[in-house]
Write a protein that holds these residues in place. Structure first.
Motif, PDB file in Angstrom:
ATOM      1  N   VAL A 161       1.213  -0.856   0.073  1.00  0.00           N
ATOM      2  CA  VAL A 161       0.229   0.209   0.112  1.00  0.00           C
ATOM      3  C   VAL A 161       0.534   1.102   0.010  1.00  0.00           C
ATOM      4  O   VAL A 161       2.200   0.850   1.282  1.00  0.00           O
ATOM      5  CB  VAL A 161      -0.589  -0.412   1.012  1.00  0.00           C
ATOM      6  N   ARG A 162       0.375   2.076  -1.123  1.00  0.00           N
ATOM      7  CA  ARG A 162       1.317   3.166  -0.944  1.00  0.00           C
ATOM      8  C   ARG A 162       0.431   4.923  -0.375  1.00  0.00           C
ATOM      9  O   ARG A 162      -1.127   4.579  -1.796  1.00  0.00           O
ATOM     10  CB  ARG A 162       2.377   3.832  -2.314  1.00  0.00           C
ATOM     11  N   THR A 163       0.641   5.305   1.034  1.00  0.00           N
ATOM     12  CA  THR A 163       0.108   6.698   0.912  1.00  0.00           C
ATOM     13  C   THR A 163       0.192   7.962  -0.071  1.00  0.00           C
ATOM     14  O   THR A 163      -0.704   8.644   0.444  1.00  0.00           O
ATOM     15  CB  THR A 163      -0.101   6.314   2.377  1.00  0.00           C
ATOM     16  N   SER A 164       1.236   8.123  -0.670  1.00  0.00           N
ATOM     17  CA  SER A 164       2.371   9.079  -1.173  1.00  0.00           C
ATOM     18  C   SER A 164       3.065   8.781  -1.743  1.00  0.00           C
ATOM     19  O   SER A 164       3.050   7.331  -1.996  1.00  0.00           O
ATOM     20  CB  SER A 164       2.717  10.322   0.203  1.00  0.00           C
ATOM     21  N   ASP A 165       3.599   9.847  -2.763  1.00  0.00           N
ATOM     22  CA  ASP A 165       4.182   9.796  -3.785  1.00  0.00           C
ATOM     23  C   ASP A 165       6.465   9.098  -2.959  1.00  0.00           C
ATOM     24  O   ASP A 165       6.667   8.153  -3.591  1.00  0.00           O
ATOM     25  CB  ASP A 165       5.215  10.714  -4.504  1.00  0.00           C
ATOM     26  N   ILE A 166       5.860   8.839  -2.024  1.00  0.00           N
ATOM     27  CA  ILE A 166       7.233   8.789  -0.972  1.00  0.00           C
ATOM     28  C   ILE A 166       7.049   7.059   0.146  1.00  0.00           C
ATOM     29  O   ILE A 166       8.122   6.773   0.517  1.00  0.00           O
ATOM     30  CB  ILE A 166       8.249   9.161  -0.865  1.00  0.00           C
ATOM     31  N   ASP A 167       5.737   7.468   0.369  1.00  0.00           N
ATOM     32  CA  ASP A 167       5.434   5.923   1.971  1.00  0.00           C
ATOM     33  C   ASP A 167       4.666   5.330   1.160  1.00  0.00           C
ATOM     34  O   ASP A 167       3.457   5.077   0.850  1.00  0.00           O
ATOM     35  CB  ASP A 167       4.533   7.590   2.780  1.00  0.00           C
ATOM     36  N   GLN A 168       5.369   3.913   1.557  1.00  0.00           N
ATOM     37  CA  GLN A 168       4.862   3.212   0.851  1.00  0.00           C
ATOM     38  C   GLN A 168       5.476   1.669   1.966  1.00  0.00           C
ATOM     39  O   GLN A 168       6.581   1.790   2.652  1.00  0.00           O
ATOM     40  CB  GLN A 168       5.541   2.358  -0.574  1.00  0.00           C
ATOM     41  N   THR A 169       4.243   0.786   1.638  1.00  0.00           N
ATOM     42  CA  THR A 169       4.726  -0.555   2.258  1.00  0.00           C
ATOM     43  C   THR A 169       4.045  -2.127   2.696  1.00  0.00           C
ATOM     44  O   THR A 169       2.795  -1.809   1.452  1.00  0.00           O
ATOM     45  CB  THR A 169       4.490  -0.268   4.161  1.00  0.00           C
ATOM     46  N   THR A 170       4.814  -3.016   1.800  1.00  0.00           N
ATOM     47  CA  THR A 170       4.532  -3.727   2.526  1.00  0.00           C
ATOM     48  C   THR A 170       3.940  -4.971   4.015  1.00  0.00           C
ATOM     49  O   THR A 170       4.679  -5.086   4.703  1.00  0.00           O
ATOM     50  CB  THR A 170       4.735  -5.473   1.362  1.00  0.00           C
ATOM     51  N   VAL A 171       2.717  -5.410   4.039  1.00  0.00           N
ATOM     52  CA  VAL A 171       2.325  -6.287   5.371  1.00  0.00           C
ATOM     53  C   VAL A 171       2.406  -7.485   4.466  1.00  0.00           C
ATOM     54  O   VAL A 171       1.491  -7.996   3.446  1.00  0.00           O
ATOM     55  CB  VAL A 171       1.292  -5.493   6.352  1.00  0.00           C
ATOM     56  N   GLU A 172       1.839  -8.808   5.037  1.00  0.00           N
ATOM     57  CA  GLU A 172       1.981 -10.156   5.046  1.00  0.00           C
ATOM     58  C   GLU A 172       1.227 -10.664   5.933  1.00  0.00           C
ATOM     59  O   GLU A 172       0.738 -10.604   6.731  1.00  0.00           O
ATOM     60  CB  GLU A 172       2.393 -10.752   4.536  1.00  0.00           C
TER      61      GLU A 172
END
Length: 645
Positions: free
Chosen positions: A628-639
């Motif tokens: 999930v990406r919430t801005s142009d530079i803020d992103q994370t992956t969860v599992e």
């Protein structure tokens, strides 16, 4: 004063025969609508596996089965997503070391996508089996392949074949059991027309049912079209199979049975010299046993007993089991006929049959225990498979029959012996009733020739029949013990009709041992099913930026292998929808090294994404990764793991 023949309503025997026809019809419908779990040879494995995703196209597709099957060049079909044939239509047997493996080569240059493998064959116990599964090359895709809803051996043809199988068992029981009852228990019954009719009806039923099964065999194991019943080419192929040979052998043995019946109800019934009759009884008993055992062997050589564990021992045990069933149930039907439609039967004859029935039950118990062990294999299969559950029902019905038979045995012990003169009187009354119409016609003709009134002659003949019938009924109704015996035997025979239906269904059901083996291999639909409804997981996330914290709720419906609908919702800590510029999902089955399978869902509205027809190749515990990406530079992956049934 004018006398008219009394009318007593439908005969209990005829009502019982009508009930047998109704049960047979319902049985045919049940067998025709049987699910794939009613198959006998089970698919225990394949390469590629059901739902597998492979990186490159395999050179061949192989199928592994639980028991020996018969396959033709068109028995395995591999279809591209477009529906085009992807195999070379040359089925090869690849099994080694006792394994049952068949394979088909694939064409070169196959495109990526989801492929469908459809197969149809005939198991070693004569029943048609079929199935289908999918695998994907590269990645799953949509497919236009539409498989028929009707399983092999279903539809109208399956219904008719099921009725014919039920009728063949019933005919054999009446033929073999009725003849045995006459020779062992009631030799005077060879001259009783009602008994003769019953045995002959058994022969006609078995012969007609065998012919029907032989003709229906081609569409039953193949196309499923009733129009192929008279396909001579298909009939020739059937004759070359084990089942076809068994059916033809049965017809030949029925020719010998016809000669046996002619002697039994002809020369034997008229023989008066006791020594000559004793010698003829021995000869008929030996010959009849050989023919009956041969007919029973046609089932043993082509059905359950011929395959699986210890077939060399199972086949003779199966023959004994069938002969014991015929002696008990067929003798019971003959006794019922004698009690309701024949002359008064002697107490000694009923007691002889009681001994025969007891011996038959002992043989049934011993052979049944062995057959149950052979087909079930474990206690869990006794209650956890359809075969085991049907077997428990059969055992329960046998218990009911034994209980009713015990009541019949008590009535038998209280019977008074019928005096010879009275027995002959009742027999003459029965014969007068059966030939009354013919006598009426003859009397009318004789009187007409003498110049008397034909109507008066017919009236006198009817009076004679009425008197004979009334006398016959009076003698029967005056004996309370015989009336009680008739009722208990009628009840016992009614249970036997249901028992025969359950037995016929049992022979068309996959043995419990095979069902469990298929379940352990993950090949049965039951093993792959999961509770209905969507499955949802929650994945907290934090991208580290403003409005970067929240919770993802991902749901799959129905959370089973195959097509699923996926919904993803993002919520902020205060429970409000949280939108994101980008969201991606992937599925990985680490245990089978499948994936990751990437999915990019469509944005429906703020904080809500959806994807239809998400293909999950096979059941198991899948790892779900959401980026999930919430801005142009803020992103994370969860599992998180999710269970797919």
């Amino acid at each position: 004063m004018t006398a008219t023949a009394p009318r007593f309503g439908p005969s209990p025997v005829r009502l019982l025969l009508a009930a047998a026809v109704i049960v047979g019809t319902l049985l045919g419908a049940l067998l025709a609508g049987a699910s794939p779990a009613s198959a006998h040879a089970a698919l225990t494995g394949s390469n590629p596996k059901d739902g597998a995703v492979v990186a490159t196209a395999p050179k061949e597709v192989t199928l592994t089965f639980s028991e020996q099957i018969a396959m033709g060049d068109d028995s395995i079909r591999v279809l591209e997503p477009s529906g085009k044939r992807a195999d070379k239509a040359e089925v090869r047997e690849l099994g080694t070391g006792g394994s049952i493996v068949y394979g088909v080569h694939l064409n070169a240059g196959l495109p990526d996508g989801t492929y469908t493998v459809a197969w149809q064959a005939v198991s070693a116990d004569s029943h048609p089996v079929s199935g289908a599964f999918t695998f994907s090359i590269g990645a799953p895709s949509k497919t236009t392949v539409a498989l028929p809803d009707q399983q092999a051996g279903g539809g109208v043809v399956g219904f008719l074949y099921g009725v014919a199988r039920y009728a063949s068992y019933g005919g054999f029981i009446l033929l073999a059991g009725g003849a045995a009852f006459v020779l062992v228990c009631w030799q005077r019954g060879a001259g009783v027309r009602a008994v003769q009719h019953l045995v002959v009806q058994g022969w006609v039923t078995l012969t007609a049912a065998t012919f029907a099964m032989l003709l229906l065999r081609t569409p039953y194991t193949g196309s499923g079209r009733l129009a192929d019943t008279f396909d001579l080419g298909g009939l020739r192929d059937v004759l070359e199979t084990k089942t076809g040979a068994a059916l033809v052998s049965r017809l030949l043995l029925l020719g010998a049975a016809a000669l046996f019946i002619a002697v039994l109800f002809g020369a034997y019934a008229k023989r008066e010299d006791e020594r000559e009759k004793k010698d003829l009884t021995f000869g008929l008993a030996v010959g009849g046993t050989v023919v009956a055992a041969g007919v029973a062997a046609t089932w043993a050589l082509s059905e359950h007993a011929s395959t699986g564990v210890q077939p060399g021992l199972a086949m003779p045990v199966d023959v004994l089991h069938l002969l014991a069933v015929a002696a008990w149930l067929g003798g019971l039907a003959t006794l019922l006929t004698a009690l309701f439609r024949g002359p008064s039967i002697e107490r000694t004859a009923v007691r002889r049959f009681s001994t025969v029935a007891f011996t038959s039950v002992v043989v049934l118990a011993v052979t049944g225990i062995y057959q149950s062990w052979r087909q079930i294999g474990s206690w869990s299969a006794l209650t956890g498979t359809s075969y085991g559950q049907l077997l428990l029902l059969k055992v329960g019905l046998v218990g009911v029959m034994v209980a009713v038979a015990w009541i019949s045995r008590r009535w038998t012990a209280r019977l008074a012996e019928v005096p010879e003169a009275e027995s002959e009187q009742v027999e003459e009354a029965a014969e007068a009733e059966e030939t009354g119409e013919a006598e009426a016609g003859e009397a009318e003709s004789d009187v007409a020739e003498a110049g008397q009134d034909p109507a008066r002659a017919a009236q006198l003949a009817r009076q004679k029949v009425a008197v004979a019938t009334a006398e016959r009924r009076r003698v029967r109704e005056s004996d309370a013990e015989r009336s009680g015996l008739r009722r208990s035997v009628l009840a016992e025979t009614g249970v036997a009709v249901v028992l025969l239906a359950v037995t016929t269904v049992l022979t068309a059901t996959e043995p419990g041992r095979t069902q469990e083996a298929a379940a352990k291999a993950g090949a049965t639909p039951a093993a792959q099913e999961a509770p209905p409804g969507p499955t949802e997981i929650k994945l907290p996330f934090d991208t580290g930026g403003p409005r970067g914290r929240g919770t993802l709720r991902l749901s799959l419906d129905p959370a089973r292998s195959g097509a699923n609908e996926m919904q993803v919702r993002a919520e902020s800590p205060d429970g409000k929808p949280l939108d994101a510029p980008e969201l991606k999902v992937s599925f990985t089955l680490k245990a089978k090294q499948i994936g990751p399978l990437p999915i990019t869902p469509d944005r429906i509205t703020a904080g809500h994404w959806s994807a239809g027809a998400v293909q999950i190749p096979m059941p198991g515990t899948w790892q779900v990764k959401v980026t999930v990406r919430t801005s142009d530079i803020d992103q994370t992956t969860v599992e998180k793991n999710i269970k797919i049934g």
